[in-house]
Design a protein around this motif. Structure first.
Motif, PDB file in Angstrom:
ATOM      1  N   SER A 401       3.745  -5.089  31.115  1.00 21.61           N
ATOM      2  CA  SER A 401       2.814  -4.082  30.589  1.00 21.61           C
ATOM      3  C   SER A 401       2.758  -4.172  29.067  1.00 21.61           C
ATOM      4  CB  SER A 401       3.248  -2.675  31.021  1.00 21.61           C
ATOM      5  OG  SER A 401       4.499  -2.343  30.437  1.00 21.61           O
ATOM      6  N   ILE A 402       1.533  -4.036  28.553  1.00 21.55           N
ATOM      7  CA  ILE A 402       1.311  -3.985  27.103  1.00 21.55           C
ATOM      8  C   ILE A 402       0.494  -2.744  26.821  1.00 21.55           C
ATOM      9  CG2 ILE A 402       0.287  -5.104  25.097  1.00 21.55           C
ATOM     10  CD1 ILE A 402       0.758  -7.776  26.400  1.00 21.55           C
ATOM     11  N   ASN A 403       1.025  -1.880  25.989  1.00 21.17           N
ATOM     12  CA  ASN A 403       0.372  -0.608  25.673  1.00 21.17           C
ATOM     13  C   ASN A 403       0.235  -0.495  24.153  1.00 21.17           C
ATOM     14  OD1 ASN A 403      -0.607   1.975  25.580  1.00 21.17           O
ATOM     15  ND2 ASN A 403       0.984   2.864  26.898  1.00 21.17           N
ATOM     16  N   ILE A 404      -0.978  -0.381  23.663  1.00 25.41           N
ATOM     17  CA  ILE A 404      -1.235  -0.240  22.227  1.00 25.41           C
ATOM     18  C   ILE A 404      -1.965   1.085  22.022  1.00 25.41           C
ATOM     19  CG2 ILE A 404      -2.337  -1.219  20.179  1.00 25.41           C
ATOM     20  CD1 ILE A 404      -2.146  -3.953  21.485  1.00 25.41           C
ATOM     21  N   GLN A 405      -1.296   2.024  21.340  1.00 26.91           N
ATOM     22  CA  GLN A 405      -1.849   3.358  21.153  1.00 26.91           C
ATOM     23  C   GLN A 405      -1.735   3.774  19.682  1.00 26.91           C
ATOM     24  OE1 GLN A 405      -3.404   4.949  23.597  1.00 26.91           O
ATOM     25  NE2 GLN A 405      -2.875   3.320  25.071  1.00 26.91           N
ATOM     26  N   ILE A 406      -2.450   4.838  19.362  1.00 30.87           N
ATOM     27  CA  ILE A 406      -2.391   5.412  18.011  1.00 30.87           C
ATOM     28  C   ILE A 406      -1.550   6.672  18.079  1.00 30.87           C
ATOM     29  CG2 ILE A 406      -3.715   6.379  16.090  1.00 30.87           C
ATOM     30  CD1 ILE A 406      -6.105   4.728  17.054  1.00 30.87           C
ATOM     31  N   SER A 407      -0.493   6.742  17.262  1.00 32.75           N
ATOM     32  CA  SER A 407       0.408   7.893  17.253  1.00 32.75           C
ATOM     33  C   SER A 407       0.607   8.358  15.819  1.00 32.75           C
ATOM     34  CB  SER A 407       1.750   7.525  17.881  1.00 32.75           C
ATOM     35  OG  SER A 407       2.662   8.593  17.792  1.00 32.75           O
ATOM     36  N   GLU A 408      -0.021   9.483  15.487  1.00 32.13           N
ATOM     37  CA  GLU A 408       0.058  10.062  14.144  1.00 32.13           C
ATOM     38  C   GLU A 408      -0.318   9.018  13.097  1.00 32.13           C
ATOM     39  OE1 GLU A 408       3.893  11.830  13.711  1.00 32.13           O
ATOM     40  OE2 GLU A 408       3.503  13.381  15.219  1.00 32.13           O
ATOM     41  N   ASN A 409       0.650   8.591  12.298  1.00 32.94           N
ATOM     42  CA  ASN A 409       0.358   7.655  11.209  1.00 32.94           C
ATOM     43  C   ASN A 409       0.692   6.218  11.562  1.00 32.94           C
ATOM     44  OD1 ASN A 409      -0.464   9.758   9.518  1.00 32.94           O
ATOM     45  ND2 ASN A 409       1.642  10.163   8.878  1.00 32.94           N
ATOM     46  N   TYR A 410       0.792   5.921  12.843  1.00 27.78           N
ATOM     47  CA  TYR A 410       1.194   4.575  13.264  1.00 27.78           C
ATOM     48  C   TYR A 410       0.287   4.067  14.392  1.00 27.78           C
ATOM     49  CZ  TYR A 410       5.549   5.500  10.772  1.00 27.78           C
ATOM     50  OH  TYR A 410       6.480   5.802   9.808  1.00 27.78           O
ATOM     51  N   ILE A 411       0.166   2.765  14.429  1.00 29.19           N
ATOM     52  CA  ILE A 411      -0.332   2.078  15.614  1.00 29.19           C
ATOM     53  C   ILE A 411       0.902   1.516  16.313  1.00 29.19           C
ATOM     54  CG2 ILE A 411      -1.557   0.057  16.453  1.00 29.19           C
ATOM     55  CD1 ILE A 411      -3.665   0.502  14.406  1.00 29.19           C
ATOM     56  N   VAL A 412       1.103   1.900  17.576  1.00 28.80           N
ATOM     57  CA  VAL A 412       2.325   1.588  18.299  1.00 28.80           C
ATOM     58  C   VAL A 412       2.014   0.576  19.401  1.00 28.80           C
ATOM     59  CG1 VAL A 412       4.251   2.511  19.627  1.00 28.80           C
ATOM     60  CG2 VAL A 412       3.210   3.890  17.825  1.00 28.80           C
ATOM     61  N   LEU A 413       2.737  -0.532  19.392  1.00 26.99           N
ATOM     62  CA  LEU A 413       2.622  -1.541  20.437  1.00 26.99           C
ATOM     63  C   LEU A 413       3.919  -1.534  21.244  1.00 26.99           C
ATOM     64  CD1 LEU A 413       1.293  -5.160  20.143  1.00 26.99           C
ATOM     65  CD2 LEU A 413       3.428  -4.717  21.327  1.00 26.99           C
ATOM     66  N   LYS A 414       3.773  -1.348  22.569  1.00 31.31           N
ATOM     67  CA  LYS A 414       4.927  -1.369  23.469  1.00 31.31           C
ATOM     68  C   LYS A 414       4.717  -2.479  24.501  1.00 31.31           C
ATOM     69  CE  LYS A 414       5.816   3.596  23.058  1.00 31.31           C
ATOM     70  NZ  LYS A 414       5.925   4.887  23.793  1.00 31.31           N
ATOM     71  N   TYR A 415       5.666  -3.357  24.568  1.00 31.61           N
ATOM     72  CA  TYR A 415       5.636  -4.475  25.526  1.00 31.61           C
ATOM     73  C   TYR A 415       6.874  -4.394  26.399  1.00 31.61           C
ATOM     74  CZ  TYR A 415       6.276  -9.238  27.296  1.00 31.61           C
ATOM     75  OH  TYR A 415       6.486 -10.325  28.100  1.00 31.61           O
ATOM     76  N   LEU A 443       2.713  -7.025   8.179  1.00 29.51           N
ATOM     77  CA  LEU A 443       2.113  -5.749   8.542  1.00 29.51           C
ATOM     78  C   LEU A 443       2.948  -4.562   8.074  1.00 29.51           C
ATOM     79  CD1 LEU A 443       1.023  -6.569  12.211  1.00 29.51           C
ATOM     80  CD2 LEU A 443      -0.502  -6.175  10.280  1.00 29.51           C
ATOM     81  N   GLU A 444       4.116  -4.845   7.462  1.00 32.10           N
ATOM     82  CA  GLU A 444       5.071  -3.814   7.062  1.00 32.10           C
ATOM     83  C   GLU A 444       5.440  -2.942   8.255  1.00 32.10           C
ATOM     84  OE1 GLU A 444       3.531  -1.656   3.751  1.00 32.10           O
ATOM     85  OE2 GLU A 444       3.256  -3.446   2.514  1.00 32.10           O
ATOM     86  N   ALA A 445       5.589  -3.594   9.398  1.00 37.12           N
ATOM     87  CA  ALA A 445       5.830  -2.897  10.655  1.00 37.12           C
ATOM     88  C   ALA A 445       7.313  -2.867  10.990  1.00 37.12           C
ATOM     89  CB  ALA A 445       5.049  -3.568  11.786  1.00 37.12           C
ATOM     90  N   ASP A 446       7.693  -1.841  11.737  1.00 36.54           N
ATOM     91  CA  ASP A 446       9.064  -1.710  12.244  1.00 36.54           C
ATOM     92  C   ASP A 446       9.123  -2.396  13.598  1.00 36.54           C
ATOM     93  OD1 ASP A 446      11.653  -0.965  12.703  1.00 36.54           O
ATOM     94  OD2 ASP A 446      11.142   1.037  13.422  1.00 36.54           O
ATOM     95  N   LEU A 447       9.946  -3.432  13.720  1.00 35.48           N
ATOM     96  CA  LEU A 447      10.047  -4.225  14.939  1.00 35.48           C
ATOM     97  C   LEU A 447      11.405  -4.008  15.602  1.00 35.48           C
ATOM     98  CD1 LEU A 447       9.188  -6.536  16.900  1.00 35.48           C
ATOM     99  CD2 LEU A 447      10.124  -8.139  15.217  1.00 35.48           C
ATOM    100  N   THR A 457      12.687  -7.765  29.088  1.00 37.39           N
ATOM    101  CA  THR A 457      12.573  -7.708  27.622  1.00 37.39           C
ATOM    102  C   THR A 457      11.660  -6.560  27.232  1.00 37.39           C
ATOM    103  OG1 THR A 457      12.866 -10.099  27.440  1.00 37.39           O
ATOM    104  CG2 THR A 457      11.872  -8.975  25.553  1.00 37.39           C
ATOM    105  N   GLU A 458      12.021  -5.859  26.165  1.00 36.76           N
ATOM    106  CA  GLU A 458      11.192  -4.795  25.610  1.00 36.76           C
ATOM    107  C   GLU A 458      10.963  -5.063  24.131  1.00 36.76           C
ATOM    108  OE1 GLU A 458      12.714  -0.936  26.313  1.00 36.76           O
ATOM    109  OE2 GLU A 458      12.757  -1.141  28.512  1.00 36.76           O
ATOM    110  N   VAL A 459       9.725  -4.851  23.706  1.00 38.97           N
ATOM    111  CA  VAL A 459       9.371  -5.017  22.291  1.00 38.97           C
ATOM    112  C   VAL A 459       8.640  -3.748  21.858  1.00 38.97           C
ATOM    113  CG1 VAL A 459       8.083  -6.358  20.596  1.00 38.97           C
ATOM    114  CG2 VAL A 459       9.175  -7.513  22.525  1.00 38.97           C
ATOM    115  N   TYR A 460       9.074  -3.209  20.727  1.00 42.05           N
ATOM    116  CA  TYR A 460       8.483  -1.973  20.192  1.00 42.05           C
ATOM    117  C   TYR A 460       8.113  -2.221  18.737  1.00 42.05           C
ATOM    118  CZ  TYR A 460       8.028   3.041  19.166  1.00 42.05           C
ATOM    119  OH  TYR A 460       7.555   4.266  18.796  1.00 42.05           O
ATOM    120  N   ILE A 461       6.826  -2.059  18.415  1.00 38.73           N
ATOM    121  CA  ILE A 461       6.345  -2.343  17.059  1.00 38.73           C
ATOM    122  C   ILE A 461       5.585  -1.128  16.536  1.00 38.73           C
ATOM    123  CG2 ILE A 461       4.926  -3.846  15.604  1.00 38.73           C
ATOM    124  CD1 ILE A 461       5.339  -6.059  17.646  1.00 38.73           C
TER     125      ILE A 461
END
Length: 470
Positions: A401-415, A443-447, A457-461
């Motif tokens: 599953s790949i979920n890309i959503q907008i949460s407050e001040n972030y774009i969140v990608l969950k794999y 992207l100055e993203a938190d990985l 495997t889980e990936v959170y960006i």
């Protein structure tokens, strides 16, 4: 004016030192010190002196330990030489005040000579290192190296059995060392080396206190001078260490910025190269294949029905080649991103991947079009592409599953997948995850990545909104 005053102090210092051996010689000849006054006054004077001595010895010892600890932490030999200077200065004061030689006074003069000689020897490399004489004044630096053997002369004379003569020679060596300290500080100051101000102030305290101050004991003036000198120099070394840390942090920040800039330029160059290759495939190879397919159709008509099966096979193979070239071209440069948008391009990427693998692929993407800059869009697309590529090549998963959503001040990608996972001790071994990390940095993203053997495997960006543009 300052130099003239310090020269006067040096003169007074030499005068005091000339008197010292005579007192010591008299003490050795008569061994009967004479004190006048009431017993109560003498006791009170000794009590105050011992309190002050204890305080000053404690301060000097604390500064010596701090400097030694700093040397262990930084491996800067300047702090080691300074610790040696303080150690033997403390030893000199303990002998001078009679704390170490009460039972064996005959050793007092030799102890003073040896301890002060070693302290002077440590002061030379400390001065060279602190004032950076090797860089600012190489001639003075070389002179200091020749001065060290000269300072050893009093100790050698003392060891040969002439303590009084050794102490007299030590006076000249002390004046010589003080002149070296003063010259080195002034020359470094002329060159604009600001820490030389602290060194000169500390030297002035030492010479003024010993040459001018008249307290209730002659050794008290030297103790006070050494204590003030140690406080000023310790403060100066602490400031220097702090400045060095700030400079190191600044250099590290600049290096990280340069690395990030290099990574960005490298990825941009890669995208440009991919775009060029994709254009060549689409415009040149693709068109040639289409032309070849049309020519095969024309040739098939001219053959008047002969070898029909052969022509069909060739035409079918050419069609597959055209489709493969189109897929490779799209993989290198997703032109549909310009027309369909980022969301639809990633959905199509997932659909194409679902046809090639047996994994059940679930993808959910929010309306993120027009929220990212063109460069950021490409980086996010490549991250998803790399995750799907790893899924196909390495995961051996049944669901993903790949979920890309907008949460407050972030774009969140969950794999997430339920594949065989990998050893986090070797996170980039054969998985091609370094590209994901580099793009997340851009992207100055938190990985965050988590994986276990046979547990998926889980990936959170988290991509901050600061890099977004409406």
């Amino acid at each position: 004016m300052i130099v003239r005053q310090i020269l006067c102090v040096l003169f007074l210092l030499a005068a005091n030192l000339n008197a010292a051996p005579k007192e010591l010689v008299l003490n050795y000849e008569h061994q009967v010190p004479v004190h006048s006054g009431t017993l109560e006054a003498i006791y009170e004077d000794e009590h105050v002196k011992n309190i002050v001595n204890g305080f000053m010895f404690g301060a000097l010892l604390a500064l010596m330990i701090y400097s030694l600890y700093t040397y262990i932490a930084t491996a800067d030999k300047t702090h080691l030489y300074y610790s040696g200077y303080l150690c033997f200065s403390i030893l000199f004061l303990l002998i001078r005040n009679g704390y170490l030689t009460q039972g064996i006074p005959v050793w007092s003069l030799s102890g003073l000579t040896i301890s002060s000689t070693i302290a002077l020897i440590f002061s030379i490399p400390f001065s060279n290192g602190y004032l950076r004489l090797k860089a600012y004044y190489p001639k003075i630096y070389r002179l200091g190296r020749w001065l060290i053997p000269i300072l050893l002369i009093p100790m050698l004379i003392d060891l040969s059995g002439h303590p009084v003569m050794a102490f007299r020679v030590l006076q000249a060596c002390l004046a010589l060392a003080a002149g070296y300290w003063l010259s080195a500080a002034c020359l470094s100051l002329i060159q604009g080396y600001k820490p030389a101000y602290h060194y000169l102030a500390a030297l002035t305290f030492l010479l003024v206190c010993y040459g001018v101050y008249e307290g209730f004991h002659s050794s008290m003036s030297l103790q006070m001078g050494l204590c003030l000198q140690a406080l000023v120099l310790s403060y100066a070394l602490a400031v220097k260490l702090n400045d060095s840390k700030k400079q190191t942090m600044r250099l590290q920040t600049e290096m990280l910025q340069q690395t990030a800039g290099f990574s960005r330029e490298l990825l941009i160059a890669q995208e440009n190269e991919k775009e060029s290759i994709a254009a060549e495939l689409s415009n040149q190879v693709g068109q040639l294949l289409v032309l070849l397919k049309n020519e095969m159709h024309a040739l098939e008509k001219l053959s008047e029905g002969t070898n029909t099966e052969l022509f069909e096979n060739i035409t079918r193979d050419i069609g597959k080649a055209i489709e493969e070239v189109s897929n490779v071209s799209f993989s290198l440069r997703p032109y549909q991103m310009d027309t369909l948008g980022l969301k639809r391009s990633m959905e199509r990427l997932a659909e194409d991947m679902a046809h090639e693998i047996s994994t059940t692929l679930l993808i959910k993407i929010a309306e993120i079009d027009q929220l990212l800059t063109r460069e950021a869009q490409m980086n996010l697309y490549r991250i998803v592409q790399e995750l799907l590529s790893n899924l196909a090549k390495h995961a051996d998963a049944t669901t993903c599953s790949i979920n890309i959503q907008i949460s407050e001040n972030y774009i969140v990608l969950k794999y997430r997948d339920n594949g065989k996972g990998y050893d986090t001790g070797y996170p980039s071994s054969g998985l091609g995850l370094s590209g994901i990390r580099e793009r997340c940095k851009l992207l100055e993203a938190d990985l965050k990545m988590s994986s276990k053997r046979n547990s998926g495997t889980e990936v959170y960006i988290n991509i901050p909104m600061q890099i977004l543009s409406t």
